[in-house]
Structures are given as C-alpha cells and as structure tokens.
Design a protein around this motif. Structure first.
Motif, mmCIF file in Angstrom:
data_model
loop_
_atom_site.group_PDB
_atom_site.id
_atom_site.type_symbol
_atom_site.label_atom_id
_atom_site.label_comp_id
_atom_site.label_asym_id
_atom_site.label_seq_id
_atom_site.Cartn_x
_atom_site.Cartn_y
_atom_site.Cartn_z
ATOM 1 N N LYS A 330 0.841 -1.212 0.000
ATOM 2 C CA LYS A 330 0.000 0.000 0.000
ATOM 3 C C LYS A 330 0.871 1.255 0.000
ATOM 4 O O LYS A 330 0.593 2.219 -0.726
ATOM 5 N N SER A 331 1.914 1.260 0.816
ATOM 6 C CA SER A 331 2.809 2.412 0.878
ATOM 7 C C SER A 331 3.511 2.626 -0.462
ATOM 8 O O SER A 331 3.602 3.762 -0.962
ATOM 9 N N VAL A 332 3.980 1.547 -1.073
ATOM 10 C CA VAL A 332 4.653 1.651 -2.374
ATOM 11 C C VAL A 332 3.688 2.179 -3.435
ATOM 12 O O VAL A 332 4.063 3.009 -4.271
ATOM 13 N N SER A 333 2.439 1.736 -3.402
ATOM 14 C CA SER A 333 1.471 2.207 -4.401
ATOM 15 C C SER A 333 1.245 3.716 -4.283
ATOM 16 O O SER A 333 1.151 4.415 -5.298
ATOM 17 N N GLN A 334 1.178 4.208 -3.055
ATOM 18 C CA GLN A 334 0.964 5.641 -2.851
ATOM 19 C C GLN A 334 2.173 6.451 -3.300
ATOM 20 O O GLN A 334 2.043 7.493 -3.970
ATOM 21 N N ARG A 335 3.364 5.988 -2.956
ATOM 22 C CA ARG A 335 4.580 6.718 -3.296
ATOM 23 C C ARG A 335 4.839 6.690 -4.796
ATOM 24 O O ARG A 335 5.253 7.694 -5.390
ATOM 25 N N CYS A 336 4.581 5.521 -5.410
ATOM 26 C CA CYS A 336 4.814 5.423 -6.851
ATOM 27 C C CYS A 336 3.809 6.263 -7.640
ATOM 28 O O CYS A 336 4.171 6.886 -8.644
ATOM 29 N N LEU A 337 2.561 6.291 -7.204
ATOM 30 C CA LEU A 337 1.583 7.141 -7.869
ATOM 31 C C LEU A 337 2.009 8.605 -7.777
ATOM 32 O O LEU A 337 1.937 9.358 -8.757
ATOM 33 N N GLN A 338 2.476 9.017 -6.607
ATOM 34 C CA GLN A 338 2.931 10.399 -6.419
ATOM 35 C C GLN A 338 4.092 10.720 -7.357
ATOM 36 O O GLN A 338 4.148 11.811 -7.946
ATOM 37 N N LEU A 339 5.002 9.770 -7.531
ATOM 38 C CA LEU A 339 6.157 10.014 -8.390
ATOM 39 C C LEU A 339 5.774 10.072 -9.863
ATOM 40 O O LEU A 339 6.534 10.621 -10.678
ATOM 41 N N HIS A 340 4.612 9.528 -10.218
ATOM 42 C CA HIS A 340 4.112 9.648 -11.590
ATOM 43 C C HIS A 340 3.458 11.016 -11.836
ATOM 44 O O HIS A 340 3.086 11.329 -12.976
ATOM 45 N N GLY A 341 3.305 11.794 -10.776
ATOM 46 C CA GLY A 341 2.657 13.094 -10.933
ATOM 47 C C GLY A 341 1.223 12.948 -11.416
ATOM 48 O O GLY A 341 0.541 11.968 -11.098
ATOM 49 N N GLY A 342 0.770 13.900 -12.220
ATOM 50 C CA GLY A 342 -0.601 13.869 -12.715
ATOM 51 C C GLY A 342 -0.902 12.635 -13.545
ATOM 52 O O GLY A 342 -2.040 12.139 -13.559
ATOM 53 N N TYR A 343 0.116 12.104 -14.212
ATOM 54 C CA TYR A 343 -0.104 10.912 -15.038
ATOM 55 C C TYR A 343 -0.470 9.689 -14.192
ATOM 56 O O TYR A 343 -1.154 8.780 -14.658
ATOM 57 N N GLY A 344 -0.013 9.679 -12.946
ATOM 58 C CA GLY A 344 -0.342 8.565 -12.075
ATOM 59 C C GLY A 344 -1.825 8.443 -11.796
ATOM 60 O O GLY A 344 -2.308 7.370 -11.422
ATOM 61 N N TYR A 345 -2.535 9.553 -11.966
ATOM 62 C CA TYR A 345 -3.970 9.576 -11.691
ATOM 63 C C TYR A 345 -4.792 9.262 -12.932
ATOM 64 O O TYR A 345 -6.019 9.278 -12.889
ATOM 65 N N MET A 346 -4.118 8.968 -14.028
ATOM 66 C CA MET A 346 -4.799 8.677 -15.282
ATOM 67 C C MET A 346 -4.985 7.164 -15.438
ATOM 68 O O MET A 346 -4.063 6.386 -15.183
ATOM 69 N N GLU A 347 -6.158 6.766 -15.887
ATOM 70 C CA GLU A 347 -6.487 5.348 -16.000
ATOM 71 C C GLU A 347 -5.577 4.588 -16.964
ATOM 72 O O GLU A 347 -5.391 3.382 -16.816
ATOM 73 N N GLU A 348 -5.015 5.275 -17.962
ATOM 74 C CA GLU A 348 -4.201 4.539 -18.926
ATOM 75 C C GLU A 348 -2.842 4.129 -18.350
ATOM 76 O O GLU A 348 -2.112 3.355 -18.972
ATOM 77 N N TYR A 349 -2.499 4.648 -17.175
ATOM 78 C CA TYR A 349 -1.254 4.243 -16.523
ATOM 79 C C TYR A 349 -1.547 3.125 -15.520
ATOM 80 O O TYR A 349 -2.435 3.240 -14.674
ATOM 81 N N LYS A 350 -0.761 2.067 -15.624
ATOM 82 C CA LYS A 350 -1.001 0.879 -14.798
ATOM 83 C C LYS A 350 -0.928 1.180 -13.304
ATOM 84 O O LYS A 350 -1.585 0.522 -12.496
ATOM 85 N N ILE A 351 -0.139 2.184 -12.915
ATOM 86 C CA ILE A 351 -0.005 2.491 -11.491
ATOM 87 C C ILE A 351 -1.349 2.881 -10.883
ATOM 88 O O ILE A 351 -1.614 2.609 -9.712
ATOM 89 N N ALA A 352 -2.233 3.484 -11.679
ATOM 90 C CA ALA A 352 -3.561 3.858 -11.169
ATOM 91 C C ALA A 352 -4.351 2.613 -10.788
ATOM 92 O O ALA A 352 -5.029 2.571 -9.756
ATOM 93 N N ARG A 353 -4.277 1.585 -11.626
ATOM 94 C CA ARG A 353 -4.964 0.333 -11.318
ATOM 95 C C ARG A 353 -4.363 -0.329 -10.090
ATOM 96 O O ARG A 353 -5.092 -0.813 -9.223
ATOM 97 N N ARG A 354 -3.044 -0.364 -10.010
ATOM 98 C CA ARG A 354 -2.384 -0.942 -8.841
ATOM 99 C C ARG A 354 -2.822 -0.210 -7.562
ATOM 100 O O ARG A 354 -3.066 -0.837 -6.524
ATOM 101 N N PHE A 355 -2.912 1.094 -7.652
ATOM 102 C CA PHE A 355 -3.303 1.921 -6.503
ATOM 103 C C PHE A 355 -4.698 1.538 -6.010
ATOM 104 O O PHE A 355 -4.967 1.525 -4.809
ATOM 105 N N ARG A 356 -5.604 1.188 -6.941
ATOM 106 C CA ARG A 356 -6.956 0.769 -6.572
ATOM 107 C C ARG A 356 -6.986 -0.654 -6.035
ATOM 108 O O ARG A 356 -7.764 -0.977 -5.131
ATOM 109 N N ASP A 357 -6.166 -1.513 -6.623
ATOM 110 C CA ASP A 357 -6.260 -2.940 -6.319
ATOM 111 C C ASP A 357 -5.633 -3.333 -4.985
ATOM 112 O O ASP A 357 -6.072 -4.291 -4.352
#
Length: 381
Positions: A330-357
């Motif tokens: 969970k901690s890694v998902s939050q930190r990695c999404l943050q490091l993706h910036g705005g793109y991390g919040y976009m559905e086409e980036y896999k990190i967004a799915r990981r963050f939900r899952d």
C-alpha cells in the motif's frame, strides 16, 4: 533475486507460463477490467496448458508438482494484474480443503473437473454480519433425512459468479459451546435447489475479478457433500488459512516489485527542469527507500515459502508477513503514484490500477488488525 526453493525446472516452467500470459492475458486484461469479468474461456486455456491445480496427484488429473510451481503461477498471474486472484484461490485455497478433508468419492467426483476447468470453485466464509468472527456465522445447515437444509447468505465471495462448487462455512450446531465447535463445511453445487447468486459486486478495485453475494433459501444439499466431519469446520479453516495468507503476501510482494519497476522506467523517461527527474535527490531517496523495503520483503517471504514447503508451522510468521507485506505494498502504491505526478492519476497508466487494487489485500484473508491479534497471542501477550 534467486528464490532458494526453485530449480532450473521451475524457471523453465516460469518462462513457459510467462509466454502464455503475454499472449493470452496481457492483451485482453484492460477489456476484462471494463467488462468486470474474466471470461470462462481464459480458465479453459489455463486448464489446457496444465496451469489449474498442478499440485494434485495424477489420479485426480494433476501433475503432483511441488508447491514451488504454485508460487510461480501466483507470481506470474499477479504480474499481469491483481484481478486474476481467483485462479490462485481455486488452485491453492479451495482445492486443498477437498484434497485434505474430502472423501475418496468426493475427490474422484470433483477434482478432475477442477483440473479441466469444468468446475470453478469458491469458498464462502464472510457474511453481511460476520467477517473475521467466523465462529459466529449465522448460515445454518440442518440435517433432514439424506439432505442438509441450508439457510443464510454470504458476501464478498471471490469467484462468486463463475463458481460451480462452493465450500460453504455453516452452523450445523447453533447451540455449540464454544461456538466454533458448531461450524462445519459443506460443498454446495451450482444446481442445488435454493442456491442463488445476488449481484456481481461493484468494487473500488479488482474490477475483472467476479465477487458476488450468495443466497441459500432452504437449499437442499446431499449429506454426502459434507467436507470432513461435522463440527470441525472451524479447525479446518484455521489449518488452511496459513497458506491463504501466504498467497496474499506473495501477491503483495509481486505487486510492489511491479510498481517499483514501472516507476523506475517512468522517472528515467520523464523530464523536468531540463533533466530526467530521476536525477533529483528527493526522488532518488524515495526509490532507494522503496527498493530497500522490497528487498527485505522478498528475503522474508522466500524464507517463509521454503518453510511452508517443508511443512513447518509458520502461523505467527505468516501473520506477520500478511500484514507487513500488504502494508508495504500500500505504501509503495501511494509513493509510486505520487512520483508519476498527474499521469499517475490517469487510468491509462497501470499504477492507477495498482493503486486501486492493493488496499483490499489488507482486509481479506483476515484483516491486518486480526493478524496483529494472532501475533500478540502467539508471542505470549
């Protein structure tokens, strides 16, 4: 990192499985997410390649493979996506109840079809009013002649839509003292009168994994479908939860490794202020900290898997692993999404799915708070 419990044969198996998943799963996964369901045809393809229940004895259709092969299957499925968790549940959580406690007639009737994908399985413990408190479930099974009459409901059931055979935790003696001695396990088949499915639940994550409500209204189940002995269901559940929780930890570890790799690629490609953002000290420190936790997690996990394969009792350590690995992921998902910036919040980036899952892994198979309660008791507190 080389896993201590794997051989060259295991690694050859991993390469073959990965090639299969690249062809048969990866290109379709996003569509499965949109459809909110993995098609049954994928299960059939898994079966055709021998990826369903390979650890079962040959007489039931398996290959008598050691559990290292099961680890590889679960790791490679997780690399594709957490929504494939239902396959591991079928292979390594439900089937062991039948293999360990079922009669020979039950094994011959069900297990070969579990290998061929004719039968997809589920296990139904959680109820609308009872999650971690398994001893006080309300679903009842009353023996009348040659049948148990089952009444009650279950919720959050993985493989709830596809399942053809459900191992249901029931109360065969609602007045037992202590309460857990009244719990039994009964196998309910798809066509049993009085068994129905509710809605396919719309979850925050794991979108393609079919999770459902199950209902039993005077459901007539042949008494021959009792798994093991009456009143021992709670004991059976406690014996098998070690492996279930270890599977959750394996998935969390792999998810963390996957998120780190995708973030490493992103930060090296992304430019800001005239240079790759991987050159910024803050980002380097974030990545170093995550890499350290992931390496520690892999070392601990591999030692547990090796001990589990040897048949050791590792309930306390597995409880530690289940809560620590899922919290780490969970901690890694939050930190990695943050490091993706705005793109991390976009559905086409896999990190967004990981963050939900990831978050639900701290809830199912026993909440992380329950894990800490188990650990506290086992270390003498």
């Amino acid at each position: 990192m080389k896993h201590p419990y794997l051989t060259k044969d295991h690694e050859a198996f991993r390469k073959s499985l990965r090639k299969f998943l690249v062809k048969e799963a990866a290109p379709f996964y996003e569509k499965w997410e949109e459809d909110r369901l993995i098609p049954r045809s994928f299960w059939e393809k898994l079966a055709a390649q021998g990826y369903l229940c390979p650890t079962l004895p040959e007489e039931y259709g398996g290959f008598e493979a050691d559990w290292g092969y099961a680890v590889i299957i679960n790791e490679e499925l997780e690399r594709i996506g957490s929504g494939l968790v239902g396959v591991g549940l079928h292979n390594d959580i439900v089937i062991p109840y039948i293999e360990s406690y079922g009669t020979e007639e039950q094994k011959k009737r069900w297990l070969p079809k579990c290998v061929s994908s004719e039968i997809i399985t589920a296990i139904a413990m959680t109820e609308p009013g009872a999650g971690s408190d398994l001893a006080n479930i309300k679903t009842t099974a009353v023996l009348e002649g040659d049948h148990y009459i089952v009444n009650g409901s279950k919720t959050f059931i993985t493989n709830g839509i596809h399942s053809d055979l459900v191992i249901v935790a029931v109360k065969t003696d609602p007045h037992a003292k202590p309460a857990h001695k009244g719990v039994s396990l009964i196998a309910v088949e798809r066509d049993h009168p009085g068994f129905s499915r509710g809605r396919k639940l719309n979850k925050v994550g794991l979108h393609c994994q079919d999770t459902a409500e199950l209902f039993f209204e005077d459901c007539r189940v042949p008494k021959e479908n009792l798994i093991g002995d009456e009143g021992k269901g709670f004991l059976y559940l406690m014996e098998k939860l070690q492996q279930e929780r270890l599977l959750v930890a394996i998935a969390a570890q792999v998810a963390a490794e996957d998120m780190f790799e995708m973030t490493m690629d992103y930060i090296q490609e992304r430019k800001a202020f005239g240079q790759s953002i991987s050159k910024f000290q803050h980002i380097q420190f974030e990545m170093v900290e995550m890499k350290t936790e992931i390496e520690i997690g892999r070392t601990f996990l591999d030692s547990l898997i090796a001990e589990h394969i040897e048949g050791e009792d590792i309930v306390t350590k597995v409880s530690m692993s289940k809560y620590w690995h899922t919290d780490m992921a969970k901690s890694v998902s939050q930190r990695c999404l943050q490091l993706h910036g705005g793109y991390g919040y976009m559905e086409e980036y896999k990190i967004a799915r990981r963050f939900r899952d990831i978050p639900v892994s701290a809830i199912y198979a026993g909440t992380n708070e329950i894990m800490k309660t188990i650990i506290a008791k086992n270390i003498g507190l």
